[in-house]
Design an enzyme around this catalytic site. Structure first.
Site, PDB file in Angstrom:
ATOM      1  CG  HIS A  22      -2.054  -1.092   1.144  1.00 57.53           C
ATOM      2  ND1 HIS A  22      -3.339  -0.959   1.148  1.00 57.53           N
ATOM      3  CD2 HIS A  22      -1.840  -2.571   1.065  1.00 57.53           C
ATOM      4  CE1 HIS A  22      -4.042  -1.999   1.030  1.00 57.53           C
ATOM      5  NE2 HIS A  22      -3.047  -2.950   1.015  1.00 57.53           N
ATOM      6  CG  ASP A 114      -5.079   2.261   1.840  1.00 51.41           C
ATOM      7  OD1 ASP A 114      -5.791   1.457   1.679  1.00 51.41           O
ATOM      8  OD2 ASP A 114      -3.832   1.841   1.655  1.00 51.41           O
ATOM      9  CG  ASN A 355       1.505  -3.104  -5.335  1.00 51.35           C
ATOM     10  OD1 ASN A 355       1.306  -2.013  -5.867  1.00 51.35           O
ATOM     11  ND2 ASN A 355       1.061  -3.671  -4.295  1.00 51.35           N
TER      12      ASN A 355
HETATM   13  O1  LIG Z   1      11.290 -10.025  -3.522  1.00 47.88           O
HETATM   14  C1  LIG Z   1      10.598  -8.934  -3.477  1.00 47.88           C
HETATM   15  C2  LIG Z   1       9.036  -9.449  -3.409  1.00 47.88           C
HETATM   16  C3  LIG Z   1       8.100  -8.143  -3.706  1.00 47.88           C
HETATM   17  N1  LIG Z   1       8.743  -7.099  -4.050  1.00 47.88           N
HETATM   18  C4  LIG Z   1       7.636  -6.103  -3.836  1.00 47.88           C
HETATM   19  O2  LIG Z   1       6.778  -6.028  -2.821  1.00 47.88           O
HETATM   20  C5  LIG Z   1       5.474  -5.768  -3.349  1.00 47.88           C
HETATM   21  C6  LIG Z   1       4.501  -6.688  -3.248  1.00 47.88           C
HETATM   22  O3  LIG Z   1       3.029  -6.174  -3.570  1.00 47.88           O
HETATM   23  P1  LIG Z   1       2.003  -7.194  -3.873  1.00 47.88           P
HETATM   24  O4  LIG Z   1       2.301  -8.064  -5.052  1.00 47.88           O
HETATM   25  O5  LIG Z   1       0.710  -6.442  -4.263  1.00 47.88           O
HETATM   26  O6  LIG Z   1       1.927  -8.408  -2.883  1.00 47.88           O
HETATM   27  P2  LIG Z   1       1.643  -8.246  -1.327  1.00 47.88           P
HETATM   28  O7  LIG Z   1       2.692  -7.873  -0.433  1.00 47.88           O
HETATM   29  O8  LIG Z   1       1.108  -9.684  -0.739  1.00 47.88           O
HETATM   30  O9  LIG Z   1       0.075  -7.220  -1.041  1.00 47.88           O
HETATM   31  C7  LIG Z   1      -0.937  -7.075  -0.355  1.00 47.88           C
HETATM   32  O10 LIG Z   1      -1.571  -5.762  -0.962  1.00 47.88           O
HETATM   33  C8  LIG Z   1      -1.999  -5.877  -2.159  1.00 47.88           C
HETATM   34  C9  LIG Z   1      -2.482  -4.309  -2.549  1.00 47.88           C
HETATM   35  O11 LIG Z   1      -3.699  -4.098  -1.949  1.00 47.88           O
HETATM   36  C10 LIG Z   1      -2.967  -7.022  -2.862  1.00 47.88           C
HETATM   37  O12 LIG Z   1      -3.244  -6.854  -4.189  1.00 47.88           O
HETATM   38  C11 LIG Z   1      -2.154  -8.280  -2.401  1.00 47.88           C
HETATM   39  O13 LIG Z   1      -3.315  -9.392  -2.655  1.00 47.88           O
HETATM   40  C12 LIG Z   1      -2.041  -8.349  -0.824  1.00 47.88           C
HETATM   41  O14 LIG Z   1      -1.452  -9.525  -0.247  1.00 47.88           O
HETATM   42  C13 LIG Z   1       5.706  -5.275  -5.042  1.00 47.88           C
HETATM   43  O15 LIG Z   1       5.812  -4.133  -5.284  1.00 47.88           O
HETATM   44  C14 LIG Z   1       6.911  -6.046  -5.233  1.00 47.88           C
HETATM   45  O16 LIG Z   1       7.705  -5.320  -6.233  1.00 47.88           O
HETATM   46  C15 LIG Z   1       9.972  -6.748  -3.768  1.00 47.88           C
HETATM   47  O17 LIG Z   1      10.587  -5.788  -4.151  1.00 47.88           O
HETATM   48  N2  LIG Z   1      10.618  -7.816  -3.637  1.00 47.88           N
END
Ligand SMILES: O=c1ccn([C@@H]2O[C@H](COP(=O)(O)OP(=O)(O)O[C@H]3O[C@H](CO)[C@@H](O)[C@H](O)[C@H]3O)[C@@H](O)[C@H]2O)c(=O)[nH]1
Length: 457
Positions: A22, A114, A355
Site C-alpha cells: 500500500h 487508503d 502490485n
Molecule cells: O522479493 C520481492 C518481493 C516483492 N517485492 C515488492 O513487494 C510488492 C508486493 O506487493 P503485492 O504483489 O501487491 O503483494 P503483497 O505484498 O502480498 O500485497 C498485499 O496488498 C496488495 C494491494 O492491496 C494486494 O493486491 C495483495 O493481494 C496483498 O497480499 C511489490 O511491489 C513487489 O515489487 C519486492 O520488491 N521484492
C-alpha cells in the site's frame, strides 16, 4: 520567489494502510503530484519509520502513532484488534498532524487516504479538506466487494455458482476474491474490504491504481457512480514514461538485500531463459508445498531466481535445493522491478498481488499464477482470460500445486504452443501501460485533472 512565498500550489497528505503493498503505490502517486507543483507528504506509522527504510525523494514523510509503536501490528494481537486501535489512535494522531502542518505554515488542502481507512475521510471532512479515497486493488475486484457490501451478491459463493455482475466476466468459485469462497478464512480483513464502501459516496475523489484500457468496461461503470479516476500504473517513472528525473525505484525497502550478486548472475543468462518466483511480502507456504514447487522448478530444467523470505527458508528441502544450485539462486528478497525488467527473465511465477501483477504487465513478463487469498484469484482470472498474459496453476484438494503441474505450466509459458501468443499479449500490455502514464495518456490526464482542481480553489 519572494521571501515567505510558497513554492507549491497546494499541500496533499497521503495516508496509506501501513503495509508495503500500500505504501509503494501511494508514495509513487505522491511523487507524481510533486512533479506537478504540489507539496506532498506521506504519512507512515512510528513503527514503520523505525523498521523500514524509506527514501521518499521529493515527498515529505511524517510518522504518526497507530497505537502500536513498539512492535507494530503484532502488538495488537489480532487483525481486528489492530484495526480498532489504528482507527481509534489514528483519528487523533492524524488530526494532530494536520494541525501541526497548519501551524508550520503548510496547511493541507487534501487528504488522499487508503480506501481501507474509511475513518480518515471523517477527519478530513471535519476540517473542511478534500478527501480522496485511494484503492490499491483493481476496479474489478473492488466492484465485487461493492456488490457484496450492498447485498447484490450473497456470500459465501456456492461451489457450483457462476457469478455474473455488471461489467465483469463470469466468475467461478476459484475466481471470486478469496474471502467470498471461504468467508471464515479472514473475517477481519473481509470486513475491512467491504467497509471500503461504507462512506465512499462522501469522498470527493476515488482514485484507482490501474489504467483505463486494462478494465475499460468497469472503469465506465464506476465513473457513473463516483468521481472516479485511474492514476496508474504507479511503477517508478523510469520503467514507464521516464519523465520524472531520479524516480528509479519504489524508495521503500522492506528488507535489506545484496542486489549485486543476483543481478550479475542474471547478466550471464540468455534472454528470456530465467523463471522468477516470488509470492510477495505475506504468503506463507507449507513444507510440502515448497518441496512440490522445488521439484517442479527442477523438472522444468529452467534457470530460476526464487525469493524465499527469511522466515520461510527453513521450509525448503535442503538436499534438493543443493542439487539445484547449478541452475539458480534463492534470495530472501529482491528488487523485484529490476529483476522483472531484466531481459534474462522469461516468466514470473506469482501470487498475483496487484502490485506484482501490475509490474509484470508493465514490464511485459508472462505470468504463471498461484493466487492465495483476497484479490489474487480475481487478478489471476484477468491475467489468464482477459489480458491473455499467463496461465494458472491448478491445485489439488489440499490447495497444493503438484510438481508436474508446476513443471508443465512453466514450460507452457516459456516454450509451449501458447507461449508466442502470451508473449505477444505481454508486449501489447507493456506498451499500453506506458502509454497511459505518458504525456496525454489516460492516467496522465486524470492526474492533471486532479491537480488542476486545487489550482482553481
Ligand atoms: O522479493 C520481492 C518481493 C516483492 N517485492 C515488492 O513487494 C510488492 C508486493 O506487493 P503485492 O504483489 O501487491 O503483494 P503483497 O505484498 O502480498 O500485497 C498485499 O496488498 C496488495 C494491494 O492491496 C494486494 O493486491 C495483495 O493481494 C496483498 O497480499 C511489490 O511491489 C513487489 O515489487 C519486492 O520488491 N521484492
Amino acid at each position: 520567489m519572494a521571501k515567505g512565498e510558497r513554492d507549491y500550489t497546494a499541500h496533499v497528505l497521503v495516508l496509506p494502510y501501513p503495509a508495503q503493498g500500500h505504501i509503494n503505490p501511494t508514495l509513487q502517486f505522491a511523487k507524481r503530484l510533486v512533479s506537478r507543483g504540489l507539496k506532498a507528504t506521506l504519512v507512515t506509522t512510528i513503527f514503520i519509520s523505525k523498521t523500514i527504510e524509506i527514501e521518499p525523494g521529493p515527498v515529505g514523510v511524517e510518522p504518526i502513532s497507530d497505537g502500536c509503536d513498539e512492535a507494530g501490528y503484532a502488538e495488537a494481537g489480532s487483525v481486528e484488534a489492530y484495526l480498532e486501535r489504528l482507527e481509534a489512535v489514528g483519528q487523533r494522531t492524524l488530526a494532530e498532524l494536520l494541525d501541526k502542518q497548519a501551524q508550520a505554515g503548510h496547511p493541507v488542502s487534501c487528504l488522499v487516504y487508503d480506501s481501507f481507512l474509511t475513518w480518515a475521510l471523517g477527519v478530513a471532512k471535519g476540517l473542511g479538506l478534500t478527501g480522496a479515497s485511494f484503492f490499491t486493488q483493481t476496479c474489478s475486484v473492488s466492484a465485487v466487494h461493492y456488490h457484496v457490501y450492498h447485498g447484490n451478491l450473497k456470500v459465501p459463493v456456492d461451489v457450483l455458482t457462476t457469478v455474473t455482475l455488471p461489467a465483469l466476466p463470469a466468475l467461478g468459485i476459484s475466481d471470486v476474491p478469496g474471502f467470498f469462497s471461504d468467508v471464515l478464512s479472514y473475517p477481519g480483513y473481509m470486513k475491512l474490504l467491504l467497509n471500503q464502501f461504507s462512506n465512499l459516496e462522501n469522498a470527493d475523489w476515488v482514485l484507482f491504481n490501474t489504467f483505463d484500457k486494462l478494465e475499460e468496461q468497469m472503469v465506465k461503470w464506476m465513473e457513473e457512480r463516483w468521481r472516479m479516476i485511474t492514476i496508474g500504473p504507479t511503477l517508478p517513472s523510469m520503467y514507464l514514461d521516464k519523465r520524472l528525473e531520479g524516480d528509479e525505484n519504489y524508495s521503500v525497502n522492506l528488507y535489506k538485500q545484496d542486489i549485486a550478486a543476483y543481478m550479475k548472475w542474471l547478466d550471464t543468462k540468455p534472454t528470456g531463459s530465467v523463471v522468477y518466483i516470488s509470492f510477495g511480502s505475506l504468503v506463507e507456504l507449507s513444507e510440502e508445498h515448497m518441496e512440490e514447487l522445488a521439484c517442479g522448478i527442477r523438472g522444468s530444467n529452467k534457470y530460476f531466481l526464487w525469493v524465499v523470505r527469511e522466515i520461510e527458508k527453513k521450509k525448503l528441502p535442503a538436499k534438493l535445493i543443493e542439487d539445484m544450485e547449478d541452475k539458480g539462486m534463492i534470495v530472501t528478497w529482491s528488487k523485484q522491478i529490476e529483476v522483472l525488467a531484466h531481459e534474462a527473465v522469461g516468466c514470473f511465477v506469482t501470487h498475483c498481488g496487484w502490485n506484482s501483477t501490475m509490474e509484470a504487465l508493465c514490464l511485459g513478463v508472462p505470468m504463471v499464477c498461484m493466487p492465495q487469498w483476497t484479490d489474487q484469484p480475481t487478478n489471476a482470472k484477468f491475467v489468464v482470460d482477459v489480458w491473455g498474459v499467463g496461465v494458472r496453476l491448478k491445485v489439488d484438494d489440499k490447495g497444493i500445486v503438484r510438481r508436474e503441474e508446476m513443471e508443465s505450466c512453466i514450460k507452457e509459458v516459456m516454450e509451449g504452443e501458447r507461449s508466442e501468443e502470451i508473449k505477444r499479449n505481454a508486449k501489447k500490455w507493456k506498451e499500453l501501460s506506458k502509454e497511459a502514464m505518458d504525456e496525454g495518456g489516460s492516467s496522465d490526464k486524470n492526474i492533471d485533472e486532479f491537480v488542476a482542481s486545487f489550482l482553481k480553489t
